[in-house]
Enzyme design. Structure first.
Site, mmCIF file in Angstrom:
data_model
loop_
_atom_site.group_PDB
_atom_site.id
_atom_site.type_symbol
_atom_site.label_atom_id
_atom_site.label_comp_id
_atom_site.label_asym_id
_atom_site.label_seq_id
_atom_site.Cartn_x
_atom_site.Cartn_y
_atom_site.Cartn_z
ATOM 1 N N GLY A 1 0.846 -1.189 0.000
ATOM 2 C CA GLY A 1 0.000 0.000 0.000
ATOM 3 C C GLY A 1 0.876 1.231 0.000
ATOM 4 C CB ALA A 2 2.966 3.046 1.416
ATOM 5 C CG HIS A 3 -0.810 3.499 -3.169
ATOM 6 N ND1 HIS A 3 -0.240 2.253 -3.197
ATOM 7 C CD2 HIS A 3 -2.108 3.318 -3.491
ATOM 8 C CE1 HIS A 3 -1.160 1.364 -3.526
ATOM 9 N NE2 HIS A 3 -2.304 1.980 -3.704
ATOM 10 C CB ALA A 4 -3.881 8.439 -1.642
ATOM 11 N NE ARG B 1 -5.017 3.346 -0.685
ATOM 12 C CZ ARG B 1 -6.136 3.084 -1.370
ATOM 13 N NH1 ARG B 1 -6.330 1.882 -1.851
ATOM 14 N NH2 ARG B 1 -6.992 4.044 -1.620
#
Ligand code: TYD
Length: 139
Positions: free
Chosen positions: A54-57, A102
Protein backbone atom coordinates in the site's frame (compact mmCIF):
# COMPACT_ATOMS: atom_id res chain seq x y z
CA UNK A 1 -15.33 13.59 -8.78
CA UNK A 2 -13.63 15.81 -6.19
CA UNK A 3 -12.38 13.44 -3.50
CA UNK A 4 -10.44 15.95 -1.38
CA UNK A 5 -13.18 15.87 1.27
CA UNK A 6 -13.51 12.12 1.72
CA UNK A 7 -12.71 10.74 5.17
CA UNK A 8 -11.92 7.39 6.77
CA UNK A 9 -15.57 7.32 7.86
CA UNK A 10 -16.56 6.87 4.21
CA UNK A 11 -14.95 3.41 4.40
CA UNK A 12 -16.97 0.57 5.81
CA UNK A 13 -16.99 -3.17 6.28
CA UNK A 14 -19.35 -4.94 3.92
CA UNK A 15 -20.96 -8.27 4.79
CA UNK A 16 -20.62 -10.38 1.67
CA UNK A 17 -23.52 -12.71 1.11
CA UNK A 18 -22.73 -16.39 1.56
CA UNK A 19 -24.50 -19.53 0.61
CA UNK A 20 -23.68 -22.67 2.51
CA UNK A 21 -24.71 -26.29 2.33
CA UNK A 22 -22.98 -29.59 2.86
CA UNK A 23 -20.65 -28.75 -0.06
CA UNK A 24 -19.23 -25.74 1.75
CA UNK A 25 -19.54 -21.99 1.26
CA UNK A 26 -19.94 -19.73 -1.74
CA UNK A 27 -19.73 -15.93 -1.53
CA UNK A 28 -20.68 -13.46 -4.22
CA UNK A 29 -20.21 -9.74 -4.86
CA UNK A 30 -22.18 -8.04 -7.61
CA UNK A 31 -21.02 -4.66 -8.85
CA UNK A 32 -23.56 -1.89 -8.39
CA UNK A 33 -25.63 -4.07 -6.02
CA UNK A 34 -23.45 -5.16 -3.10
CA UNK A 35 -20.98 -2.34 -3.65
CA UNK A 36 -21.53 1.20 -5.00
CA UNK A 37 -19.51 0.73 -8.19
CA UNK A 38 -19.25 -1.49 -11.24
CA UNK A 39 -16.21 -3.79 -11.17
CA UNK A 40 -13.74 -3.06 -13.97
CA UNK A 41 -10.69 -4.87 -12.62
CA UNK A 42 -9.72 -7.58 -10.12
CA UNK A 43 -6.26 -8.11 -8.71
CA UNK A 44 -4.90 -9.95 -5.71
CA UNK A 45 -1.93 -9.88 -3.42
CA UNK A 46 -0.38 -13.16 -2.33
CA UNK A 47 2.92 -14.64 -1.13
CA UNK A 48 3.47 -11.34 0.68
CA UNK A 49 6.60 -11.40 2.86
CA UNK A 50 6.98 -9.43 6.10
CA UNK A 51 6.99 -6.13 4.25
CA UNK A 52 3.97 -3.85 4.25
CA UNK A 53 2.17 -2.89 1.04
CA UNK A 54 0.00 0.00 0.00
CA UNK A 55 1.48 3.31 1.17
CA UNK A 56 -0.35 5.31 -1.44
CA UNK A 57 -3.66 7.02 -2.14
CA UNK A 58 -5.95 6.90 -5.14
CA UNK A 59 -7.73 10.03 -6.29
CA UNK A 60 -10.69 8.34 -7.96
CA UNK A 61 -10.41 4.59 -7.50
CA UNK A 62 -12.95 2.82 -5.32
CA UNK A 63 -12.19 -0.69 -4.12
CA UNK A 64 -13.51 -3.62 -2.17
CA UNK A 65 -10.73 -5.54 -0.41
CA UNK A 66 -11.32 -9.10 0.75
CA UNK A 67 -8.89 -11.44 2.49
CA UNK A 68 -10.16 -14.55 0.72
CA UNK A 69 -7.62 -16.49 2.77
CA UNK A 70 -5.61 -15.47 5.85
CA UNK A 71 -5.71 -11.98 7.32
CA UNK A 72 -4.39 -8.47 6.81
CA UNK A 73 -4.75 -5.12 8.58
CA UNK A 74 -5.70 -2.14 6.42
CA UNK A 75 -5.15 1.32 7.89
CA UNK A 76 -7.03 4.12 6.15
CA UNK A 77 -5.88 7.71 6.58
CA UNK A 78 -7.57 10.92 5.44
CA UNK A 79 -4.76 13.18 6.66
CA UNK A 80 -6.61 13.93 9.90
CA UNK A 81 -7.87 10.57 11.15
CA UNK A 82 -6.69 7.00 10.79
CA UNK A 83 -8.81 3.90 11.07
CA UNK A 84 -7.59 0.30 11.00
CA UNK A 85 -9.77 -2.48 9.63
CA UNK A 86 -9.03 -6.17 10.09
CA UNK A 87 -9.78 -8.37 7.10
CA UNK A 88 -9.80 -11.97 8.27
CA UNK A 89 -12.84 -13.67 6.76
CA UNK A 90 -13.71 -14.42 3.11
CA UNK A 91 -17.18 -12.98 3.70
CA UNK A 92 -15.95 -9.63 5.08
CA UNK A 93 -15.01 -6.91 2.62
CA UNK A 94 -13.66 -3.41 3.17
CA UNK A 95 -15.17 -0.72 0.95
CA UNK A 96 -12.33 1.73 0.29
CA UNK A 97 -13.62 5.19 -0.60
CA UNK A 98 -11.56 7.30 -3.02
CA UNK A 99 -9.10 10.02 -2.01
CA UNK A 100 -7.62 8.21 1.00
CA UNK A 101 -4.17 6.96 1.97
CA UNK A 102 -3.92 3.24 2.80
CA UNK A 103 -1.33 0.99 4.43
CA UNK A 104 -1.59 -2.78 4.43
CA UNK A 105 0.39 -4.75 7.00
CA UNK A 106 0.29 -7.67 9.44
CA UNK A 107 -0.28 -10.17 6.63
CA UNK A 108 -0.62 -13.64 8.09
CA UNK A 109 1.16 -16.47 6.27
CA UNK A 110 -0.62 -17.59 3.11
CA UNK A 111 -2.89 -14.54 2.89
CA UNK A 112 -4.59 -13.84 -0.39
CA UNK A 113 -6.05 -10.33 -0.52
CA UNK A 114 -8.38 -9.81 -3.45
CA UNK A 115 -9.23 -6.31 -4.62
CA UNK A 116 -12.27 -5.45 -6.73
CA UNK A 117 -11.66 -2.10 -8.40
CA UNK A 118 -13.91 0.51 -9.99
CA UNK A 119 -11.41 1.47 -12.73
CA UNK A 120 -8.78 -0.04 -14.96
CA UNK A 121 -5.17 0.53 -13.90
CA UNK A 122 -4.13 4.17 -14.20
CA UNK A 123 -0.73 5.17 -12.83
CA UNK A 124 -1.87 8.85 -12.82
CA UNK A 125 -4.55 8.06 -10.25
CA UNK A 126 -1.92 7.21 -7.62
CA UNK A 127 -0.46 9.58 -5.02
CA UNK A 128 2.64 7.84 -3.69
CA UNK A 129 4.14 10.69 -1.68
CA UNK A 130 2.52 11.38 1.72
CA UNK A 131 3.32 15.12 1.68
CA UNK A 132 1.74 15.36 -1.73
CA UNK A 133 -1.30 13.53 -0.35
CA UNK A 134 -1.64 16.08 2.47
CA UNK A 135 -1.44 18.87 -0.10
CA UNK A 136 -4.12 17.12 -2.18
CA UNK A 137 -6.34 17.08 0.92
CA UNK A 138 -5.30 20.71 1.54
CA UNK A 139 -4.13 20.00 5.09
P1 TYD B 1 1.22 -1.35 -6.31
O1 TYD B 1 -0.01 -0.56 -6.60
O2 TYD B 1 2.44 -0.60 -5.91
O3 TYD B 1 0.91 -2.45 -5.23
P2 TYD B 1 0.39 -2.23 -3.71
O4 TYD B 1 -0.88 -1.48 -3.81
O5 TYD B 1 0.14 -3.58 -3.15
O6 TYD B 1 1.48 -1.52 -2.98
O7 TYD B 1 1.52 -2.21 -7.61
C1 TYD B 1 2.67 -3.02 -7.73
C2 TYD B 1 3.05 -3.09 -9.20
O8 TYD B 1 2.01 -3.69 -9.97
C3 TYD B 1 3.34 -1.75 -9.82
O9 TYD B 1 4.49 -1.88 -10.62
C4 TYD B 1 2.16 -1.47 -10.71
C5 TYD B 1 1.66 -2.85 -11.06
N1 TYD B 1 0.20 -2.92 -11.25
C6 TYD B 1 -0.32 -3.02 -12.54
O10 TYD B 1 0.40 -3.04 -13.55
N2 TYD B 1 -1.67 -3.12 -12.68
C7 TYD B 1 -2.51 -3.11 -11.61
O11 TYD B 1 -3.75 -3.21 -11.79
C8 TYD B 1 -1.97 -2.98 -10.29
C9 TYD B 1 -2.84 -2.94 -9.07
C10 TYD B 1 -0.60 -2.89 -10.16
Amino acid sequence: MNTKGTTVYDCRMVDIQRFSDNRGYLSVVEGGIDIPFEIKRIYYLYMVPEAARGAHAHKQLQQLMIATSGSVHVTMDDGTNKKTFVLDKPWKGLYVAPGLWRDLDDFSGGTVCMVLASEKYEAEDYIRDYEEFLKYKKL
